[in-house]
Design a protein around this motif. Structure first.
Motif, PDB file in Angstrom:
ATOM      1  N   TRP A 135      -1.772   4.087  -9.933  1.00 53.88           N
ATOM      2  CA  TRP A 135      -0.671   4.202  -9.095  1.00 53.88           C
ATOM      3  C   TRP A 135      -0.651   5.806  -8.872  1.00 53.88           C
ATOM      4  O   TRP A 135      -0.696   6.791  -9.729  1.00 53.88           O
ATOM      5  CB  TRP A 135       0.460   3.921  -9.667  1.00 53.88           C
ATOM      6  N   LYS A 136      -0.464   6.197  -7.570  1.00 54.83           N
ATOM      7  CA  LYS A 136      -0.350   7.462  -7.096  1.00 54.83           C
ATOM      8  C   LYS A 136       0.703   8.040  -7.669  1.00 54.83           C
ATOM      9  O   LYS A 136       0.696   9.297  -8.284  1.00 54.83           O
ATOM     10  CB  LYS A 136      -0.290   7.351  -5.570  1.00 54.83           C
ATOM     11  N   PHE A 175       0.971  -1.215  -0.056  1.00 54.67           N
ATOM     12  CA  PHE A 175      -0.050  -0.055  -0.065  1.00 54.67           C
ATOM     13  C   PHE A 175       0.878   1.389   0.040  1.00 54.67           C
ATOM     14  O   PHE A 175       0.594   2.062  -0.604  1.00 54.67           O
ATOM     15  CB  PHE A 175      -0.869  -0.036   1.047  1.00 54.67           C
ATOM     16  N   MET A 216       2.339   6.225   0.170  1.00 54.07           N
ATOM     17  CA  MET A 216       1.838   6.623   1.349  1.00 54.07           C
ATOM     18  C   MET A 216       2.876   6.426   2.282  1.00 54.07           C
ATOM     19  O   MET A 216       3.901   5.816   2.337  1.00 54.07           O
ATOM     20  CB  MET A 216       0.595   5.671   1.735  1.00 54.07           C
ATOM     21  N   LYS A 260       1.920   1.476  -3.700  1.00 53.27           N
ATOM     22  CA  LYS A 260       0.887   1.912  -4.742  1.00 53.27           C
ATOM     23  C   LYS A 260       0.224   3.399  -4.436  1.00 53.27           C
ATOM     24  O   LYS A 260      -0.018   3.930  -5.490  1.00 53.27           O
ATOM     25  CB  LYS A 260      -0.369   0.947  -4.408  1.00 53.27           C
ATOM     26  N   PHE A 261       0.192   3.808  -3.277  1.00 54.52           N
ATOM     27  CA  PHE A 261      -0.502   4.994  -2.977  1.00 54.52           C
ATOM     28  C   PHE A 261       0.624   6.240  -2.517  1.00 54.52           C
ATOM     29  O   PHE A 261      -0.023   7.168  -1.964  1.00 54.52           O
ATOM     30  CB  PHE A 261      -1.662   4.847  -2.025  1.00 54.52           C
TER      31      PHE A 261
END
Length: 502
Positions: free
Chosen positions: A487-488, A345, A351, A348-349
């Motif tokens: 994708w971010k 995660f 973050m 992907k983001f």
């Protein structure tokens, strides 16, 4: 995307990887699997499985994680944009394992306290199912949350959360460097004392005596290969993620061999510790060892407490050590299972670690409450069966098929060999392309046929659907849906300014 975190030392990485591989299953599943599948013959098959599947896949996952520098979804996406779904498949497997695995750790924590007074008394089976679990009549009879399980459950999640929240070097590595050596010391102590007990030899003979008539029994080979997958934490995102934190010049092959051999040595040691004490129990009761040996949860929380009670004044010490060993083995594995998902995660983001840890761990902890109910053991058994036997095995099959046949596998070999003292050659390529796909495919298909012919453990069909087959649907469909999310940071799919699609 910022600079990827790294392990502080090679020892710290090895301890973390071993901590992931050494789990609850090593301490009670491995000994029983060996004893139930021909003893010494099982070890020969297990060794063959280690050399042809375990070590080759470990090298593969260390290699791709190190080369493509990402969690499982990012690694597979960098290999081929159409393969990202497989990474999310493995991440969702981690999620479902985490939410029930933590409950078994909570049981072990409780039993550390129970060992001091031997609270199970003369009826450990009745105590475990009745007084402790408050087991209901079936998987749909929840019966409310059991506070005896809730408190240690919160403790297990708290330790896991803090370890991951503080980062790879300051949290995960530091915890592993403490818990794993202590865990080994405890199991060595139990084993040394165990083998000196009256009747221990009978227990060890039951575990190690070869039954040559079963050499060609497919069930023994299936059990050996299955145990390797479960033992080593391969094919469900963890080792790919851990390898992505390695420095650029890390010895991939040597690290893989060290992790695999250390883990398997621990399994043998745990087998000696458990069955020497079971042999003593059989001796005191005047029965054969096979009369007191039982599988899975029963061995750890029913049979072994009964065996501990035969040790007299030493019983509290051995009980505390055994269940602390279960707790430590479980915690280090739980940390790795959650880290594999959280890293995905984060990738992907785009973050921050702390935010991802709070969101993911909070969600997983909330879901784990279902397993702290009166029906928790039933639900755990079903989810575990389907997640392990289908989620991991078929995920692993797809992994070796895609990488072995549709990717330039030689490029992975060319990546790991220059930075490794021990070079991999054609035996590795053959194992990944041929041996592992055949064995994983056969194991998965035979289990699938068995489940379709006869309901697993006689559970109601609706329970098997919602807690088993539906979980698999969520894993497969969820993997595809997550892969479809943008994708971010699209640049994260590019390494060194060059797209890595093949």
């Amino acid at each position: 995307m910022g600079q990827r975190e790294q392990w502080g030392t090679r020892f710290g990485f090895i301890m973390a990887a071993v901590g992931s591989a050494v789990g609850l299953g090593n301490i009670w599943r491995f000994p029983y699997m060996a004893a139930d599948n021909g003893g010494g013959i099982f070890f020969l098959c297990y060794l063959f499985a280690l050399l042809t599947a375990g070590i080759p896949i470990m090298i593969l996952e260390f290699g791709i994680g190190h080369k493509f520098r990402g969690g499982a979804p990012l690694t597979f996406a960098r290999m081929n944009r159409n393969w990202e779904w497989l990474g999310w498949w493995q991440v969702l497997v981690c999620f479902f394992i985490a939410v029930y695995y933590v409950v078994v750790i909570a049981w072990a924590i409780s039993y550390v306290g129970f060992s001091i007074t031997q609270a199970w008394g003369d009826a450990p089976k009745d105590f475990f199912f009745g007084k402790f679990l408050k087991l209901t009549g079936g998987p749909f009879e929840l019966g409310g949350i059991n506070t005896q399980i809730l408190l240690p459950l919160i403790l297990a999640w708290a330790v896991t959360f803090i370890s991951i929240y503080t980062g790879v070097k300051a949290g995960i590595e530091r915890v592993a460097k403490v818990l794993i050596p202590v865990l080994f010391f405890m199991v060595v102590f139990i084993a040394i004392r165990g083998v000196t007990l009256p009747g221990a030899a009978a227990g060890l003979n039951f575990l190690f005596e070869p039954d040559f008539s079963r050499l060609l029994d497919y069930k023994v080979w299936t059990a050996a290969y299955g145990q390797i997958f479960f033992d080593l934490s391969i094919c469900f995102a963890i080792m790919i993620t851990y390898a992505s934190y390695l420095p650029k010049k890390s010895d991939i092959v040597n690290n893989a061999f060290t992790t695999c051999l250390t883990n398997c040595s621990f399994s043998l040691l745990a087998g000696m510790a458990v069955f020497s004490i079971l042999g003593h129990m059989a001796f005191t009761q005047g029965v054969a060892v096979k009369e007191v040996a039982s599988a899975g949860v029963g061995l750890a929380f029913i049979t072994f407490p009964a065996a501990i009670s035969t040790l007299g004044s030493a019983a509290p010490l051995f009980g505390v050590l055994f269940f602390l060993a279960l707790t430590f083995a479980g915690i280090t594995s739980l940390i790795s299972i959650n880290e594999a998902a959280i890293a995905a995660f984060m990738d992907k983001f785009n973050m921050e670690r702390k935010k991802a840890t709070v969101i993911y761990t909070g969600t997983a902890a909330a879901c784990s409450l279902l397993f702290a109910t009166g029906a928790g053991l039933y639900i755990l058994d079903i989810v575990d069966h389907f997640t392990n036997n289908f989620g991991i095995v078929f995920g692993g099959l797809l992994e070796v098929l895609l990488i072995g046949w549709l990717f330039n596998l030689k490029s992975i070999k060319d990546h790991v060999n220059p930075i490794s003292d021990f070079k991999v050659g054609n035996w590795w390529l053959f194992s990944i392309k041929v041996v592992t796909p055949l064995v994983a495919g056969y194991t998965g298909i035979m289990t699938l046929i068995s489940d379709l012919k006869k309901p697993y453990e006689g559970y109601p069909p609706d329970a098997l659907f919602w807690m088993g087959w539906f979980v698999l649907i969520v894993i497969m469909v969820g993997g595809i849906l997550m892969a479809s999310v943008k994708w971010k940071d699209e640049q994260s799919l590019v390494k060194g300014g060059v797209t890595l699609d093949r």
